[in-house]
Design an enzyme around this catalytic site. Structure first.
Site, short mmCIF file in Angstrom:
data_model
loop_
_atom_site.label_atom_id
_atom_site.label_comp_id
_atom_site.label_asym_id
_atom_site.label_seq_id
_atom_site.Cartn_x
_atom_site.Cartn_y
_atom_site.Cartn_z
N TYR A 12 2.67 6.45 -7.24
CA TYR A 12 3.91 5.65 -7.33
C TYR A 12 3.97 4.83 -8.63
CZ TYR A 12 7.11 1.83 -6.03
OH TYR A 12 8.10 0.89 -5.99
N ILE A 13 3.02 3.94 -8.84
CA ILE A 13 3.08 3.07 -10.02
C ILE A 13 2.67 3.87 -11.27
CG2 ILE A 13 2.30 0.89 -11.04
CD1 ILE A 13 1.52 0.01 -8.15
N PHE A 81 -5.46 3.70 -12.18
CA PHE A 81 -4.66 3.48 -10.96
C PHE A 81 -5.32 4.14 -9.76
CE2 PHE A 81 -1.11 3.49 -14.14
CZ PHE A 81 -0.50 2.29 -13.79
N SER A 125 -4.89 -6.62 -7.61
CA SER A 125 -3.84 -6.98 -6.66
C SER A 125 -3.88 -8.46 -6.36
CB SER A 125 -4.08 -6.19 -5.37
OG SER A 125 -3.34 -6.75 -4.31
N TYR A 150 -9.87 -2.99 1.77
CA TYR A 150 -9.10 -2.66 0.57
C TYR A 150 -9.13 -3.82 -0.42
CZ TYR A 150 -5.06 -2.40 -2.49
OH TYR A 150 -4.24 -2.44 -3.60
N LYS A 154 -10.92 -4.40 -4.51
CA LYS A 154 -10.30 -4.95 -5.73
C LYS A 154 -11.14 -6.12 -6.24
CE LYS A 154 -6.88 -2.14 -5.80
NZ LYS A 154 -6.90 -1.06 -6.77
N ASN A 180 4.18 -7.55 -5.31
CA ASN A 180 4.65 -6.47 -4.43
C ASN A 180 5.57 -5.50 -5.18
OD1 ASN A 180 3.69 -8.62 -2.61
ND2 ASN A 180 4.50 -7.33 -0.99
N LEU A 201 7.17 -2.95 3.66
CA LEU A 201 8.55 -3.32 3.99
C LEU A 201 9.60 -2.41 3.35
CD1 LEU A 201 10.39 -5.35 5.43
CD2 LEU A 201 10.40 -6.69 3.31
N ARG A 232 7.63 -13.01 -0.27
CA ARG A 232 6.79 -12.21 -1.17
C ARG A 232 7.45 -12.12 -2.53
NH1 ARG A 232 3.96 -13.02 2.31
NH2 ARG A 232 2.65 -11.67 3.59
N ASP A 297 -1.16 -11.42 7.80
CA ASP A 297 -0.08 -11.79 6.87
C ASP A 297 -0.15 -13.28 6.54
OD1 ASP A 297 1.15 -9.40 6.38
OD2 ASP A 297 2.71 -9.64 7.92
P1 NAD Z 1 -0.50 5.67 -4.97
O1 NAD Z 1 -1.32 6.06 -3.79
O2 NAD Z 1 0.92 6.09 -5.01
O3 NAD Z 1 -1.21 6.19 -6.31
C1 NAD Z 1 -2.59 6.33 -6.44
C2 NAD Z 1 -2.86 7.74 -6.94
O4 NAD Z 1 -4.27 7.90 -7.12
C3 NAD Z 1 -2.43 8.83 -5.96
O5 NAD Z 1 -1.63 9.77 -6.64
C4 NAD Z 1 -3.74 9.45 -5.46
O6 NAD Z 1 -3.59 10.83 -5.21
C5 NAD Z 1 -4.67 9.15 -6.61
N1 NAD Z 1 -6.09 9.01 -6.28
C6 NAD Z 1 -6.66 8.27 -5.29
N2 NAD Z 1 -8.00 8.39 -5.35
C7 NAD Z 1 -8.29 9.21 -6.38
C8 NAD Z 1 -9.49 9.71 -6.96
N3 NAD Z 1 -10.68 9.39 -6.45
N4 NAD Z 1 -9.39 10.53 -8.02
C9 NAD Z 1 -8.20 10.88 -8.54
N5 NAD Z 1 -7.04 10.43 -8.04
C10 NAD Z 1 -7.08 9.61 -6.99
O7 NAD Z 1 -0.62 4.08 -5.13
P2 NAD Z 1 0.17 3.09 -6.08
O8 NAD Z 1 1.04 2.24 -5.24
O9 NAD Z 1 0.75 3.83 -7.23
O10 NAD Z 1 -1.04 2.17 -6.55
C11 NAD Z 1 -1.74 2.43 -7.77
C12 NAD Z 1 -2.87 1.42 -7.88
O11 NAD Z 1 -2.33 0.11 -7.85
C13 NAD Z 1 -3.89 1.50 -6.76
O12 NAD Z 1 -5.17 1.26 -7.29
C14 NAD Z 1 -3.48 0.36 -5.85
O13 NAD Z 1 -4.56 -0.15 -5.11
C15 NAD Z 1 -2.98 -0.67 -6.85
N6 NAD Z 1 -2.04 -1.63 -6.26
C16 NAD Z 1 -0.93 -1.16 -5.60
C17 NAD Z 1 -0.06 -2.08 -4.99
C18 NAD Z 1 1.13 -1.60 -4.22
O14 NAD Z 1 1.67 -2.38 -3.42
N7 NAD Z 1 1.63 -0.38 -4.42
C19 NAD Z 1 -0.31 -3.46 -5.08
C20 NAD Z 1 -1.44 -3.89 -5.80
C21 NAD Z 1 -2.31 -2.96 -6.38
N1 UFG Z 2 7.11 -6.57 7.02
C1 UFG Z 2 7.90 -6.56 8.13
N2 UFG Z 2 8.10 -5.38 8.77
C2 UFG Z 2 7.55 -4.20 8.34
C3 UFG Z 2 6.74 -4.23 7.19
C4 UFG Z 2 6.53 -5.44 6.56
O1 UFG Z 2 8.42 -7.61 8.56
O2 UFG Z 2 7.76 -3.16 8.97
C5 UFG Z 2 6.90 -7.85 6.32
C6 UFG Z 2 5.43 -8.25 6.28
O3 UFG Z 2 5.10 -8.97 7.45
C7 UFG Z 2 5.39 -9.12 5.03
C8 UFG Z 2 6.46 -8.48 4.11
O4 UFG Z 2 7.27 -7.70 4.98
O5 UFG Z 2 5.81 -10.40 5.34
C9 UFG Z 2 5.86 -7.58 3.04
O6 UFG Z 2 4.96 -6.67 3.66
P1 UFG Z 2 4.35 -5.41 2.89
O7 UFG Z 2 3.48 -4.69 3.86
O8 UFG Z 2 5.42 -4.65 2.21
O9 UFG Z 2 3.48 -6.10 1.73
P2 UFG Z 2 2.26 -7.11 1.83
O10 UFG Z 2 2.69 -8.34 1.10
O11 UFG Z 2 1.75 -7.27 3.18
O12 UFG Z 2 1.12 -6.30 1.06
C10 UFG Z 2 1.25 -5.94 -0.28
C11 UFG Z 2 0.53 -4.63 -0.57
C12 UFG Z 2 -0.95 -4.77 -0.40
C13 UFG Z 2 -1.47 -5.93 -1.17
C14 UFG Z 2 -0.69 -7.18 -0.82
C15 UFG Z 2 -1.11 -8.37 -1.63
O13 UFG Z 2 1.00 -3.62 0.28
O14 UFG Z 2 -1.56 -3.63 -0.92
O15 UFG Z 2 0.70 -6.95 -1.05
O16 UFG Z 2 -0.91 -8.07 -2.97
F1 UFG Z 2 -2.77 -6.12 -0.89
#
Ligand code: NAD
Ligand code: UFG
Length: 340
Positions: A12-13, A81, A125, A150, A154, A180, A201, A232, A297
């Site tokens: 995604y990112i 990532f 994160s 998880y 980090k 987020n 969410l 958030r 949460d």
């Molecule tokens: P994502 O799952 O969409 O992307 C991660 C990608 O890494 C995937 O395409 C997966 O196939 C690949 N991958 C996982 N393990 C691997 C490995 N061992 N070797 C090669 N590829 C591998 O997730 P994202 O939301 O794009 O997140 C990217 C990074 O950002 C992650 O490290 C995640 O922990 C971090 N992050 C994400 C969020 C969020 O809310 N999306 C918040 C904070 C940090």
């Molecule tokens: N929420 C709902 N209903 C749902 C899903 C979420 O009410 O079905 C609420 C949660 O309680 C929270 C808010 O929406 O209050 C956001 O929830 P998310 O699950 O979307 O995000 P979080 O803030 O819980 O977690 C995110 C990332 C984690 C990361 C964290 C802190 O998903 O990977 O932020 O950075 F660890």
């Protein structure tokens, strides 16, 4: 032309960051083991940029396979990532999370040493701030006790990278703490594509808006916040991607071995405000009910953006309305997500 290795660049990112890097004149090599993304993303990236990026289907934990990427390409910087990211799943399969997230980071670092690559951006994160609610979180806020494996991966990787940088003074490392990330590319061709029923969410709201899921449960309405639901710091994924380009540019000139930046907007949005904003974007009501609080949460979580603004020159451009409208475009153009 400077080349950036983007591990997890099919996710995604990562996929949004590939576009920003390309738009800023970088060459990009992607490594992804497709454990949480689909190959179709590469076709979509080609449609958006007109370029087919070099792609390796490799597990980053496998240093021998990953070495080929460093042998075949002159890598200048790495953005790591690759990692597993589902909070709930990390509680049921912690060993997979520790070995994948930490193992892949260590393998990448070893190869950076072997091939003399100095610049690294790591996806951290806001979860490293733990359950403190002393907002806004600044980069100097104490790191907390994480509430799930998880989060600990980090936290531990940040420490490993500090030790690594100390042992190799030529290394330049940037720890980016995302808040987020939500939203999608303006083309509607790439976006967040979770497998199964979403936990987060925005993907959940999108599916309710699109009719695939019936009703959103809002987890808790009795928090100490203006409307009782959690706040958030949602940041548009395209802004977040831009933040990575700024981080790479910063690493190219900094003397500091480890730098930490929050990437957020500095603004807290409640669950109910997010629902209302999405209703405006999709033009109809989003059915929701109030349920109990979700364990783990915290009531409020948002970033201090001062350091990223002053040092990186990063400021998020998009607000909640653009996050929702881009999410909705992605959802309507890809109601079932991408094909395998
Ligand atoms: P994502 O799952 O969409 O992307 C991660 C990608 O890494 C995937 O395409 C997966 O196939 C690949 N991958 C996982 N393990 C691997 C490995 N061992 N070797 C090669 N590829 C591998 O997730 P994202 O939301 O794009 O997140 C990217 C990074 O950002 C992650 O490290 C995640 O922990 C971090 N992050 C994400 C969020 C969020 O809310 N999306 C918040 C904070 C940090
Ligand atoms: N929420 C709902 N209903 C749902 C899903 C979420 O009410 O079905 C609420 C949660 O309680 C929270 C808010 O929406 O209050 C956001 O929830 P998310 O699950 O979307 O995000 P979080 O803030 O819980 O977690 C995110 C990332 C984690 C990361 C964290 C802190 O998903 O990977 O932020 O950075 F660890």
């Amino acid at each position: 032309m400077s080349t950036v290795l983007v591990t997890g660049g099919n996710g995604y990112i990562g996929s949004h960051t590939v576009i920003s890097l390309f738009e800023n004149g970088y060459d990009v090599v992607v490594v992804d083991n497709l454990s949480n993304s689909k190959m179709e993303v590469q076709n979509r990236l080609e449609k958006i940029t007109g370029k087919r990026f070099k792609f390796y289907d490799i597990d980053c934990c496998d240093a021998d396979k990953l070495r080929v990427v460093f042998e075949e390409n002159k890598i200048d910087s790495v953005i790591h990532f690759a990692g597993l990211k589902a909070v709930g799943e990390s509680v049921s399969i912690p060993l997979d999370y520790y070995s994948n997230n930490i193992g892949s980071m260590i393998a990448v670092c070893r190869l950076m040493t072997e091939f003399g690559v100095n610049n690294l951006v790591f996806s951290s994160s806001a979860t490293v701030y733990g359950s403190s609610e002393d907002v806004p979180f600044t980069e100097e806020s104490p790191l907390g006790t994480c509430t799930n494996p998880y989060g600990w991966t980090k936290w531990m990787i940040e420490q490993i990278l500090r030790d690594y940088a100390k042992s190799e003074p030529s290394k330049r490392i940037c720890l980016l703490r995302y808040f987020n990330p939500v939203g999608a590319h303006e083309s509607g061709l790439i976006g967040e594509d979770p497998r199964g029923i979403p936990n987060n969410l925005f993907p959940y709201i999108s599916k309710v808006a699109g009719g695939t899921l019936e009703c959103l449960t809002v987890f808790g309405d009795d928090y100490n916040t203006p409307d009782g639901t959690c706040l958030r710091d949602y940041i548009h994924v395209v802004d977040l991607a831009e933040g990575h380009v700024k981080a790479i540019k910063f690493l190219e000139k900094t003397e500091d071995s480890v730098s930490v930046f929050n990437l957020g907007t500095g603004k807290g949005t409640s669950v109910i405000e997010a629902v209302k904003a999405f209703e405006k974007a999709c033009g109809h009501e989003i059915k929701h009910v109030f349920g109990p609080r979700r364990p783990g949460d915290i009531a409020v979580c948002y970033a201090s953006t001062k350091k990223a603004e002053e040092v990186l020159g990063f400021k998020a451009r998009y607000g909640i309305d653009e996050m929702c409208s881009s999410c909705w475009k992605w959802q309507t153009m890809n109601p079932e997500g991408l094909k395998d």
